[in-house]
Write an enzyme that holds these catalytic residues in place. Structure first.
Site, PDB file in Angstrom:
ATOM      1  N   ARG A   1       4.021  17.305  17.495  1.00 56.17           N
ATOM      2  CA  ARG A   1       2.596  16.977  17.626  1.00 56.17           C
ATOM      3  C   ARG A   1       2.372  16.076  18.833  1.00 56.17           C
ATOM      4  O   ARG A   1       3.293  15.467  19.358  1.00 56.17           O
ATOM      5  CB  ARG A   1       2.099  16.257  16.354  1.00 56.17           C
ATOM      6  CG  ARG A   1       1.920  17.158  15.168  1.00 56.17           C
ATOM      7  CD  ARG A   1       1.637  16.361  13.899  1.00 56.17           C
ATOM      8  NE  ARG A   1       2.819  15.673  13.404  1.00 56.17           N
ATOM      9  CZ  ARG A   1       2.857  14.909  12.317  1.00 56.17           C
ATOM     10  NH1 ARG A   1       1.755  14.701  11.619  1.00 56.17           N
ATOM     11  NH2 ARG A   1       3.972  14.338  11.928  1.00 56.17           N
TER      12      ARG A   1
ATOM     13  N   LYS B   1       3.739   9.605  15.386  1.00 55.27           N
ATOM     14  CA  LYS B   1       4.681   9.016  14.436  1.00 55.27           C
ATOM     15  C   LYS B   1       4.963   7.552  14.741  1.00 55.27           C
ATOM     16  O   LYS B   1       4.740   7.068  15.848  1.00 55.27           O
ATOM     17  CB  LYS B   1       5.999   9.792  14.445  1.00 55.27           C
ATOM     18  CG  LYS B   1       5.916  11.154  13.778  1.00 55.27           C
ATOM     19  CD  LYS B   1       5.267  11.137  12.406  1.00 55.27           C
ATOM     20  CE  LYS B   1       6.111  10.518  11.329  1.00 55.27           C
ATOM     21  NZ  LYS B   1       5.460  10.619   9.982  1.00 55.27           N
TER      22      LYS B   1
ATOM     23  N   TYR C   1       0.569   6.579  13.098  1.00 56.41           N
ATOM     24  CA  TYR C   1       1.104   6.381  11.742  1.00 56.41           C
ATOM     25  C   TYR C   1       2.204   5.337  11.820  1.00 56.41           C
ATOM     26  O   TYR C   1       3.031   5.357  12.749  1.00 56.41           O
ATOM     27  CB  TYR C   1       1.716   7.678  11.185  1.00 56.41           C
ATOM     28  CG  TYR C   1       0.691   8.714  10.781  1.00 56.41           C
ATOM     29  CD1 TYR C   1      -0.217   8.446   9.758  1.00 56.41           C
ATOM     30  CD2 TYR C   1       0.637   9.947  11.404  1.00 56.41           C
ATOM     31  CE1 TYR C   1      -1.167   9.389   9.378  1.00 56.41           C
ATOM     32  CE2 TYR C   1      -0.313  10.900  11.026  1.00 56.41           C
ATOM     33  CZ  TYR C   1      -1.209  10.606  10.013  1.00 56.41           C
ATOM     34  OH  TYR C   1      -2.146  11.537   9.647  1.00 56.41           O
TER      35      TYR C   1
ATOM     36  N   HIS D   1       3.537   3.590   8.375  1.00 56.14           N
ATOM     37  CA  HIS D   1       4.293   3.639   7.104  1.00 56.14           C
ATOM     38  C   HIS D   1       5.275   2.467   6.999  1.00 56.14           C
ATOM     39  O   HIS D   1       6.463   2.659   6.699  1.00 56.14           O
ATOM     40  CB  HIS D   1       5.062   4.960   6.989  1.00 56.14           C
ATOM     41  CG  HIS D   1       4.202   6.176   7.059  1.00 56.14           C
ATOM     42  ND1 HIS D   1       3.273   6.490   6.100  1.00 56.14           N
ATOM     43  CD2 HIS D   1       4.119   7.173   7.982  1.00 56.14           C
ATOM     44  CE1 HIS D   1       2.659   7.613   6.429  1.00 56.14           C
ATOM     45  NE2 HIS D   1       3.146   8.045   7.571  1.00 56.14           N
TER      46      HIS D   1
ATOM     47  N   GLU E   1      -2.718   5.468   8.526  1.00 56.71           N
ATOM     48  CA  GLU E   1      -2.702   5.793   7.099  1.00 56.71           C
ATOM     49  C   GLU E   1      -3.328   4.738   6.194  1.00 56.71           C
ATOM     50  O   GLU E   1      -3.500   4.996   5.008  1.00 56.71           O
ATOM     51  CB  GLU E   1      -1.260   6.091   6.639  1.00 56.71           C
ATOM     52  CG  GLU E   1      -0.340   4.885   6.490  1.00 56.71           C
ATOM     53  CD  GLU E   1       0.323   4.443   7.799  1.00 56.71           C
ATOM     54  OE1 GLU E   1       0.002   5.008   8.856  1.00 56.71           O
ATOM     55  OE2 GLU E   1       1.152   3.517   7.747  1.00 56.71           O
TER      56      GLU E   1
ATOM     57  N   ASP F   1       7.593   9.273   3.203  1.00 55.04           N
ATOM     58  CA  ASP F   1       7.215   8.375   4.306  1.00 55.04           C
ATOM     59  C   ASP F   1       6.827   6.988   3.801  1.00 55.04           C
ATOM     60  O   ASP F   1       6.777   6.042   4.578  1.00 55.04           O
ATOM     61  CB  ASP F   1       6.121   8.993   5.192  1.00 55.04           C
ATOM     62  CG  ASP F   1       4.889   9.395   4.416  1.00 55.04           C
ATOM     63  OD1 ASP F   1       4.870   9.229   3.183  1.00 55.04           O
ATOM     64  OD2 ASP F   1       3.936   9.869   5.057  1.00 55.04           O
TER      65      ASP F   1
HETATM   66  N1  NAI Z   1       6.173  13.726   4.350  1.00 54.71           N
HETATM   67  C1  NAI Z   1       5.140  13.974   5.138  1.00 54.71           C
HETATM   68  O1  NAI Z   1       5.266  14.621   6.171  1.00 54.71           O
HETATM   69  C2  NAI Z   1       3.793  13.502   4.747  1.00 54.71           C
HETATM   70  C3  NAI Z   1       3.668  12.609   3.728  1.00 54.71           C
HETATM   71  N2  NAI Z   1       2.445  12.213   3.266  1.00 54.71           N
HETATM   72  C4  NAI Z   1       2.462  11.259   2.164  1.00 54.71           C
HETATM   73  O2  NAI Z   1       2.131  11.864   0.920  1.00 54.71           O
HETATM   74  C5  NAI Z   1       1.751  10.831  -0.003  1.00 54.71           C
HETATM   75  C6  NAI Z   1       0.469  11.230  -0.740  1.00 54.71           C
HETATM   76  O3  NAI Z   1      -0.628  11.184   0.146  1.00 54.71           O
HETATM   77  P1  NAI Z   1      -2.109  11.599  -0.282  1.00 54.71           P
HETATM   78  O4  NAI Z   1      -2.101  12.769  -1.170  1.00 54.71           O
HETATM   79  O5  NAI Z   1      -2.915  11.641   0.965  1.00 54.71           O
HETATM   80  O6  NAI Z   1      -2.569  10.325  -1.122  1.00 54.71           O
HETATM   81  P2  NAI Z   1      -3.833  10.242  -2.087  1.00 54.71           P
HETATM   82  O7  NAI Z   1      -4.213   8.808  -2.131  1.00 54.71           O
HETATM   83  O8  NAI Z   1      -4.855  11.268  -1.744  1.00 54.71           O
HETATM   84  O9  NAI Z   1      -3.223  10.674  -3.509  1.00 54.71           O
HETATM   85  C7  NAI Z   1      -2.268   9.921  -4.186  1.00 54.71           C
HETATM   86  C8  NAI Z   1      -2.452  10.148  -5.679  1.00 54.71           C
HETATM   87  O10 NAI Z   1      -1.349   9.521  -6.339  1.00 54.71           O
HETATM   88  C9  NAI Z   1      -1.834   9.014  -7.564  1.00 54.71           C
HETATM   89  N3  NAI Z   1      -0.884   8.038  -8.064  1.00 54.71           N
HETATM   90  C10 NAI Z   1      -0.614   6.784  -7.609  1.00 54.71           C
HETATM   91  N4  NAI Z   1       0.347   6.209  -8.335  1.00 54.71           N
HETATM   92  C11 NAI Z   1       0.716   7.130  -9.279  1.00 54.71           C
HETATM   93  C12 NAI Z   1       1.660   7.128 -10.336  1.00 54.71           C
HETATM   94  N5  NAI Z   1       2.428   6.060 -10.570  1.00 54.71           N
HETATM   95  N6  NAI Z   1       1.765   8.246 -11.103  1.00 54.71           N
HETATM   96  C13 NAI Z   1       0.990   9.325 -10.876  1.00 54.71           C
HETATM   97  N7  NAI Z   1       0.062   9.377  -9.886  1.00 54.71           N
HETATM   98  C14 NAI Z   1      -0.076   8.286  -9.108  1.00 54.71           C
HETATM   99  C15 NAI Z   1      -3.198   8.450  -7.201  1.00 54.71           C
HETATM  100  O11 NAI Z   1      -4.022   8.274  -8.354  1.00 54.71           O
HETATM  101  C16 NAI Z   1      -3.723   9.532  -6.242  1.00 54.71           C
HETATM  102  O12 NAI Z   1      -4.497  10.510  -6.914  1.00 54.71           O
HETATM  103  C17 NAI Z   1       1.629   9.563   0.869  1.00 54.71           C
HETATM  104  O13 NAI Z   1       2.801   8.785   0.752  1.00 54.71           O
HETATM  105  C18 NAI Z   1       1.487  10.115   2.271  1.00 54.71           C
HETATM  106  O14 NAI Z   1       1.840   9.186   3.259  1.00 54.71           O
HETATM  107  C19 NAI Z   1       1.284  12.692   3.813  1.00 54.71           C
HETATM  108  C20 NAI Z   1       1.349  13.569   4.880  1.00 54.71           C
HETATM  109  C21 NAI Z   1       2.608  14.014   5.454  1.00 54.71           C
HETATM  110  C1  PYR Z   2       1.444  11.284   7.495  1.00 53.93           C
HETATM  111  C2  PYR Z   2       2.742  11.524   8.130  1.00 53.93           C
HETATM  112  O1  PYR Z   2       3.704  10.856   7.870  1.00 53.93           O
HETATM  113  C3  PYR Z   2       2.868  12.589   9.083  1.00 53.93           C
HETATM  114  O2  PYR Z   2       1.895  13.310   9.307  1.00 53.93           O
HETATM  115  O3  PYR Z   2       3.960  12.749   9.661  1.00 53.93           O
HETATM  116 MG    MG Z   3       8.472   7.990   8.746  1.00 51.24          MG
END
Ligand code: NAI
Ligand code: PYR
Ligand code: MG
Length: 371
Positions: free
Chosen positions: A15, A75, A94, A96, A118, A270
């Site tokens: 990206r 990133k 970002y 994190h 974020e 992340d």
């Molecule tokens: N690996 C990657 O490439 C990427 C990772 N992410 C990550 O994904 C994760 C989720 O992001 P979003 O969906 O945008 O967040 P969001 O805030 O939209 O959703 C998170 C959900 O988790 C729930 N939650 C919180 N604690 C909980 C628990 N103990 N048990 C059950 N549910 C619980 C909340 O109520 C909420 O509905 C984040 O850590 C974000 O940084 C996002 C984009 C890319």
């Molecule tokens: C949100 C995040 O970690 C990504 O887009 O790479």
């Molecule tokens: Mg990372």
């Protein structure tokens, strides 16, 4: 404002932080934009398009960083990038931080002003600069899970939709926010038997209403998590407590109850990951196996679909980049309390309470910096 766009250097990260269209908007307002040579190539934006939009293509990385006031990235800065930061820099990307103490300490030592995509909020309680990449990662989670279920990848050899006479896979998504809903939607589209767990009843109500009985919604308790581990072919980790480390919801002990060849896709990696056995992986080597369970834990999933992701990300970041360029970080953050939530580090201090809490440090109230 002098703005720099470095080429991303994280593993398989293609990206780029600004598209030529965004550069055009900035240049039209009198800002000077330097783009590192070939920074946009991986996302399908060649140097010539940036030049046509008014950017200067910079070959010299030292000059790119040294001459910049505002650095816009995708990133979190890698160690060699952290070394380039100085107190006069504003970094917008970002971060994190709760997942990485050494990065947090490095940014504090740099004394730069570091604003994280974020942790910026909106009026509806959402995270508008995380959401577009969560949308991408949620959708990709099911592709990754489907691939990992194949025998050659260490999986159980299960086809998500099944076939006539053979039941579909069971997919459980923990956390029904943006990642979770998008993962659930893709899994439903493939014909899986899908369950979403969340701690927020409000969120489960929204999903129940939206998917009209096609989705099982379950309140997240220790019992529900154990059942999910025991019965699922794929578990997607999609929880978030903004800014903080993810809670560990599937423990090593629970892996023993999972079927061999089941798959854990930890999108929350992340923020440190929500499975005890998760460790960050890369697109080059995305999975590993613990106790017979395949783990996919790539921290920059959207980087693999860089064209889609860059367009989606820059659609969301554009107004914030324009505000930073036009008004400087103090001006832009002072007039927008949601943008102010993005400030994570300034002049050696942590300014986000959840990040400070992750490392037992004190946070400086960002409002006190706005005078
Ligand atoms: N690996 C990657 O490439 C990427 C990772 N992410 C990550 O994904 C994760 C989720 O992001 P979003 O969906 O945008 O967040 P969001 O805030 O939209 O959703 C998170 C959900 O988790 C729930 N939650 C919180 N604690 C909980 C628990 N103990 N048990 C059950 N549910 C619980 C909340 O109520 C909420 O509905 C984040 O850590 C974000 O940084 C996002 C984009 C890319
Ligand atoms: C949100 C995040 O970690 C990504 O887009 O790479
Ligand atoms: Mg990372």
């Amino acid at each position: 404002m002098k703005i720099a766009v470095p080429k991303e250097i994280k593993n398989h990260e293609y990206r780029v932080a600004l598209t030529p269209s965004v550069v055009r908007e900035l240049v039209a307002r009198g800002h000077r934009v330097a783009v590192q040579a070939s920074a946009g190539e991986g996302a399908g934006f060649p140097d010539a398009e940036y030049e046509a939009s008014g950017a200067r293509i910079e070959q010299d990385i030292d000059a790119l960083w040294d001459n910049a006031e505002l650095i816009v990235k995708v990133k979190e800065p890698q160690p060699e990038e952290v070394k380039r930061l100085k107190p006069s820099h504003t970094l917008f990307t970002y971060l994190h931080l709760a997942a990485e103490e050494s990065l947090t300490r490095g940014l504090m030592d740099s004394e730069a002003t570091c604003i994280a995509y974020e942790t910026i909020t909106d009026e509806e309680g959402g995270l508008p600069l995380l959401a577009p990449m969560s949308c991408v990662a949620g959708r990709m989670a099911i592709q990754a899970g489907a691939h990992s279920l194949e025998k050659a990848q260490g999986g159980a050899g299960i086809l998500i939709p099944g076939v006539p006479g053979v039941a579909p896979a069971k997919v459980t998504v923990i956390g029904g926010g943006v990642v979770g809903e998008n993962a659930a939607r893709m899994a439903l589209g493939l014909g899986a038997d899908v369950t979403v767990l969340d701690k927020s009843l409000e969120r489960l109500e929204v999903l129940d209403h939206r998917y009209q009985g096609r989705l099982n919604t379950v309140y997240s308790t220790a019992d529900a998590l154990e059942t999910a581990a025991r019965e699922s072919d794929i578990v997607v980790g999609a929880v978030l407590v903004p800014g903080a480390q993810a809670p560990k919801l599937i423990t090593r002990k629970m892996l023993g109850d999972m079927r061999p060849g089941s798959v854990l896709v930890d999108v929350a990696i992340d923020q440190g990951g929500c499975f005890e056995t998760s460790r960050a992986t890369t697109h080059a080597d995305p999975t590993y196996v613990v106790d017979g369970v395949v783990h996919y834990c790539v921290a920059n999933m959207p980087g693999a679909v860089a064209r889609t992701s860059t367009q989606a990300l820059t659609n969301a970041t554009l107004p914030f980049v324009l505000a930073l360029a036009d008004k400087g970080w103090q001006g832009a953050l002072a007039e927008d309390p949601h943008f102010l939530k993005g400030l994570n580090v300034h002049a050696g201090h942590i300014t986000h309470p959840a990040v400070a809490q992750a490392f037992g440090l004190d946070a400086v109230d960002p409002k006190s910096l706005m005078a």
